[in-house]
Design a protein around this motif. Structure first.
Motif, PDB file in Angstrom:
ATOM      1  N   ASN A 174      29.093   8.867   7.186  1.00  0.00           N
ATOM      2  CA  ASN A 174      28.710  10.201   7.669  1.00  0.00           C
ATOM      3  C   ASN A 174      29.873  11.183   7.616  1.00  0.00           C
ATOM      4  OD1 ASN A 174      27.060   8.008   9.277  1.00  0.00           O
ATOM      5  ND2 ASN A 174      25.763   9.789   9.012  1.00  0.00           N
ATOM      6  N   THR A 175      29.769  12.145   6.701  1.00  0.00           N
ATOM      7  CA  THR A 175      30.862  13.077   6.448  1.00  0.00           C
ATOM      8  C   THR A 175      30.657  14.360   7.246  1.00  0.00           C
ATOM      9  OG1 THR A 175      31.067  12.111   4.246  1.00  0.00           O
ATOM     10  CG2 THR A 175      32.145  14.219   4.603  1.00  0.00           C
ATOM     11  N   GLY A 187      24.207  17.336  10.153  1.00  0.00           N
ATOM     12  CA  GLY A 187      25.589  17.557  10.570  1.00  0.00           C
ATOM     13  C   GLY A 187      25.777  17.449  12.072  1.00  0.00           C
ATOM     14  N   VAL A 188      25.709  16.236  12.584  1.00  0.00           N
ATOM     15  CA  VAL A 188      25.738  16.067  14.043  1.00  0.00           C
ATOM     16  C   VAL A 188      27.000  16.652  14.661  1.00  0.00           C
ATOM     17  CG1 VAL A 188      26.653  13.679  13.915  1.00  0.00           C
ATOM     18  CG2 VAL A 188      25.426  14.421  15.950  1.00  0.00           C
ATOM     19  N   PHE A 192      26.794  19.785  17.237  1.00  0.00           N
ATOM     20  CA  PHE A 192      27.315  19.614  18.601  1.00  0.00           C
ATOM     21  C   PHE A 192      28.398  20.655  18.914  1.00  0.00           C
ATOM     22  CE2 PHE A 192      26.349  14.824  19.625  1.00  0.00           C
ATOM     23  CZ  PHE A 192      25.003  15.125  19.631  1.00  0.00           C
ATOM     24  N   ILE A 193      29.309  20.863  17.966  1.00  0.00           N
ATOM     25  CA  ILE A 193      30.399  21.824  18.208  1.00  0.00           C
ATOM     26  C   ILE A 193      29.837  23.229  18.376  1.00  0.00           C
ATOM     27  CG2 ILE A 193      32.403  22.975  17.169  1.00  0.00           C
ATOM     28  CD1 ILE A 193      33.138  20.262  15.894  1.00  0.00           C
ATOM     29  N   LYS A 194      28.914  23.616  17.505  1.00  0.00           N
ATOM     30  CA  LYS A 194      28.360  24.975  17.592  1.00  0.00           C
ATOM     31  C   LYS A 194      27.633  25.180  18.919  1.00  0.00           C
ATOM     32  CE  LYS A 194      26.226  28.619  14.955  1.00  0.00           C
ATOM     33  NZ  LYS A 194      25.503  28.996  13.735  1.00  0.00           N
ATOM     34  N   ASN A 195      26.818  24.193  19.310  1.00  0.00           N
ATOM     35  CA  ASN A 195      26.103  24.304  20.585  1.00  0.00           C
ATOM     36  C   ASN A 195      27.072  24.344  21.757  1.00  0.00           C
ATOM     37  OD1 ASN A 195      23.763  24.343  19.167  1.00  0.00           O
ATOM     38  ND2 ASN A 195      22.926  22.432  19.951  1.00  0.00           N
ATOM     39  N   SER A 196      28.135  23.554  21.671  1.00  0.00           N
ATOM     40  CA  SER A 196      29.155  23.543  22.722  1.00  0.00           C
ATOM     41  C   SER A 196      29.805  24.915  22.854  1.00  0.00           C
ATOM     42  CB  SER A 196      30.207  22.481  22.408  1.00  0.00           C
ATOM     43  OG  SER A 196      31.281  22.550  23.309  1.00  0.00           O
ATOM     44  N   LEU A 197      30.180  25.511  21.710  1.00  0.00           N
ATOM     45  CA  LEU A 197      30.832  26.834  21.723  1.00  0.00           C
ATOM     46  C   LEU A 197      29.890  27.930  22.227  1.00  0.00           C
ATOM     47  CD1 LEU A 197      32.726  26.668  18.292  1.00  0.00           C
ATOM     48  CD2 LEU A 197      33.774  26.637  20.565  1.00  0.00           C
ATOM     49  N   ASN A 198      28.583  27.757  21.973  1.00  0.00           N
ATOM     50  CA  ASN A 198      27.590  28.767  22.377  1.00  0.00           C
ATOM     51  C   ASN A 198      26.971  28.480  23.746  1.00  0.00           C
ATOM     52  OD1 ASN A 198      27.932  30.267  20.043  1.00  0.00           O
ATOM     53  ND2 ASN A 198      26.347  29.177  18.913  1.00  0.00           N
ATOM     54  N   ASN A 199      27.578  27.533  24.467  1.00  0.00           N
ATOM     55  CA  ASN A 199      27.083  27.161  25.812  1.00  0.00           C
ATOM     56  C   ASN A 199      25.622  26.730  25.814  1.00  0.00           C
ATOM     57  OD1 ASN A 199      29.491  27.584  27.330  1.00  0.00           O
ATOM     58  ND2 ASN A 199      29.193  29.784  27.023  1.00  0.00           N
ATOM     59  N   LYS A 200      25.232  26.030  24.742  1.00  0.00           N
ATOM     60  CA  LYS A 200      23.876  25.486  24.651  1.00  0.00           C
ATOM     61  C   LYS A 200      23.922  23.986  24.900  1.00  0.00           C
ATOM     62  CE  LYS A 200      21.993  28.832  21.348  1.00  0.00           C
ATOM     63  NZ  LYS A 200      21.591  29.031  19.952  1.00  0.00           N
ATOM     64  N   PRO A 201      22.778  23.379  25.249  1.00  0.00           N
ATOM     65  CA  PRO A 201      22.766  21.920  25.448  1.00  0.00           C
ATOM     66  C   PRO A 201      23.007  21.180  24.128  1.00  0.00           C
ATOM     67  CG  PRO A 201      20.731  22.940  26.272  1.00  0.00           C
ATOM     68  CD  PRO A 201      21.472  23.989  25.521  1.00  0.00           C
ATOM     69  N   LEU A 202      23.544  19.979  24.232  1.00  0.00           N
ATOM     70  CA  LEU A 202      23.679  19.086  23.084  1.00  0.00           C
ATOM     71  C   LEU A 202      22.528  18.098  23.147  1.00  0.00           C
ATOM     72  CD1 LEU A 202      26.509  20.384  23.248  1.00  0.00           C
ATOM     73  CD2 LEU A 202      27.467  18.203  22.543  1.00  0.00           C
ATOM     74  N   TYR A 203      21.632  18.159  22.168  1.00  0.00           N
ATOM     75  CA  TYR A 203      20.455  17.298  22.169  1.00  0.00           C
ATOM     76  C   TYR A 203      20.728  16.027  21.366  1.00  0.00           C
ATOM     77  CZ  TYR A 203      18.015  21.430  23.889  1.00  0.00           C
ATOM     78  OH  TYR A 203      17.629  22.523  24.633  1.00  0.00           O
ATOM     79  N   ILE A 204      20.414  14.894  21.963  1.00  0.00           N
ATOM     80  CA  ILE A 204      20.613  13.593  21.311  1.00  0.00           C
ATOM     81  C   ILE A 204      19.264  12.932  21.104  1.00  0.00           C
ATOM     82  CG2 ILE A 204      21.579  11.273  21.605  1.00  0.00           C
ATOM     83  CD1 ILE A 204      23.875  12.517  23.184  1.00  0.00           C
ATOM     84  N   ILE A 248      26.659   8.128  19.580  1.00  0.00           N
ATOM     85  CA  ILE A 248      26.356   9.561  19.651  1.00  0.00           C
ATOM     86  C   ILE A 248      26.603  10.075  21.069  1.00  0.00           C
ATOM     87  CG2 ILE A 248      24.571  11.309  19.275  1.00  0.00           C
ATOM     88  CD1 ILE A 248      25.603   9.974  16.692  1.00  0.00           C
ATOM     89  N   ASN A 249      26.348   9.233  22.076  1.00  0.00           N
ATOM     90  CA  ASN A 249      26.664   9.621  23.467  1.00  0.00           C
ATOM     91  C   ASN A 249      28.154   9.927  23.627  1.00  0.00           C
ATOM     92  OD1 ASN A 249      24.051   9.369  24.482  1.00  0.00           O
ATOM     93  ND2 ASN A 249      24.297   7.187  24.930  1.00  0.00           N
TER      94      ASN A 249
END
Length: 311
Positions: A174-175, A187-188, A192-204, A248-249
């Motif tokens: 996984n690249t 692109g997990v 995750f990074i984009k959601n983190s920066l935008n204060n959104k939840p990270l969905y798994i 992933i957790n």
């Protein structure tokens, strides 16, 4: 050399193109821009050694014309790569990944051009231990995407054996990294990074215990390019990965720091999930003198810096 890169405007493709241009080769990109983007290759557009052709690997006439350039090497990265789309629309994935590969192979055979075929770690069954998955370990096509890639792999290797065509099958794990899309599936790390920066939840998806071996994109591009340069790779299947897996957790915790923002949702394709992906890259080390140089933590930092600059 003269080098053709199919899918060269894609996420991994643009890093392969960058490396080839840095080595002063003449590079042709063939990309239909369904997955790639001209934005990815904007920094090279004034390079006199780069030729960009918008087109499809299913267009046999276009391929015939292109191969009149007498390439020394073909990196075949163009593909449909979305697992869920392959489940929903299997014919599209088969046409692009198997028949498209056959079309490229035929031109490589006619002009005796070495082909580096980009397959995927998704062809494997789960890793059975902590030594990682080797190239001789069992494969298990759990989606039409992996099935199409296995079919194409077999065609590529058949051309090596039947026609003595220089050919190699590569299976990067996984690249992730700069220029990866941060929406949709795949692109997990970027998502995750984009959601983190935008204060959104990270969905798994699912319980999050599934693991991934995450390879930084510049390490991946170096591996791909080396596989093309080396005669040792001909007729081989070769893995590349970090040699370390993370659930992933744990990945989500590494990126967001605040566990309350991590949410588990129903898996959209549990039947195609591979529970443990861990790469054994000893063969790449032995044949190509390749090993990863960027740690997961460093790679996440570089990716975050790029996403911040792109927001």
């Amino acid at each position: 050399m003269k080098v053709l890169v199919t899918g060269g405007a894609g996420f991994i493709g643009r890093w392969v193109v960058k490396r080839l241009l840095d080595h002063n080769h003449s590079v042709w990109i063939l990309d239909d821009l369904s997955n790639g983007s001209l934005k990815n290759i904007a920094e090279f557009e004034n390079n006199p050694n780069l030729n960009i052709v918008k087109g499809d690997i299913k267009n046999q006439e276009l391929l015939q014309q292109l191969f009149l350039n007498q390439y020394d090497l073909c990196y075949h990265l163009a593909a449909s790569i979305n697992v869920q789309e392959s489940i929903d629309y299997p014919k599209t994935t088969f046409d692009n990944d198997t028949i498209g590969t056959f079309n490229v192979l035929e031109q490589c055979r006619k002009h005796n051009v070495k082909i580096v075929f980009m397959s995927t770690c998704m062809v494997y069954d789960r890793a059975s231990n902590d030594n990682g998955i080797k190239e001789i370990d069992p494969i298990k096509p759990t989606s039409p995407y992996s099935g199409s890639k296995i079919a194409a792999e077999n065609m590529v290797l058949s051309y090596f054996h039947a026609y003595n065509l220089p050919a190699v099958v590569i299976r990067p794990f996984n690249t992730y990294g700069p220029f990866q899309k941060s929406g949709g599936e795949g692109g997990v790390v970027a998502i995750f990074i984009k959601n983190s920066l935008n204060n959104k939840p990270l969905y798994i998806y699912g319980d999050g215990t599934q693991t991934r071996d995450l390879l930084y994109v510049e390490d991946c591009a170096r591996f791909i390019v080396k596989a093309g340069y080396s005669d040792n790779s001909n007729g081989e299947i070769i893995n590349a990965g970090l040699g370390r897996d993370i659930s992933i957790n744990e990945l989500a915790k590494l990126i967001v720091k605040d566990e309350s923002r991590i949410q588990h949702v129903k898996h959209i394709h549990p039947q195609s999930e591979i529970q443990k992906l861990l790469c054994n890259y000893e063969k790449a080390k032995h044949l190509l003198n390749w090993e990863p140089q960027v740690s997961l933590e460093e790679g996440i930092k570089k990716t975050e810096e790029w996403i911040k600059s792109d927001i």
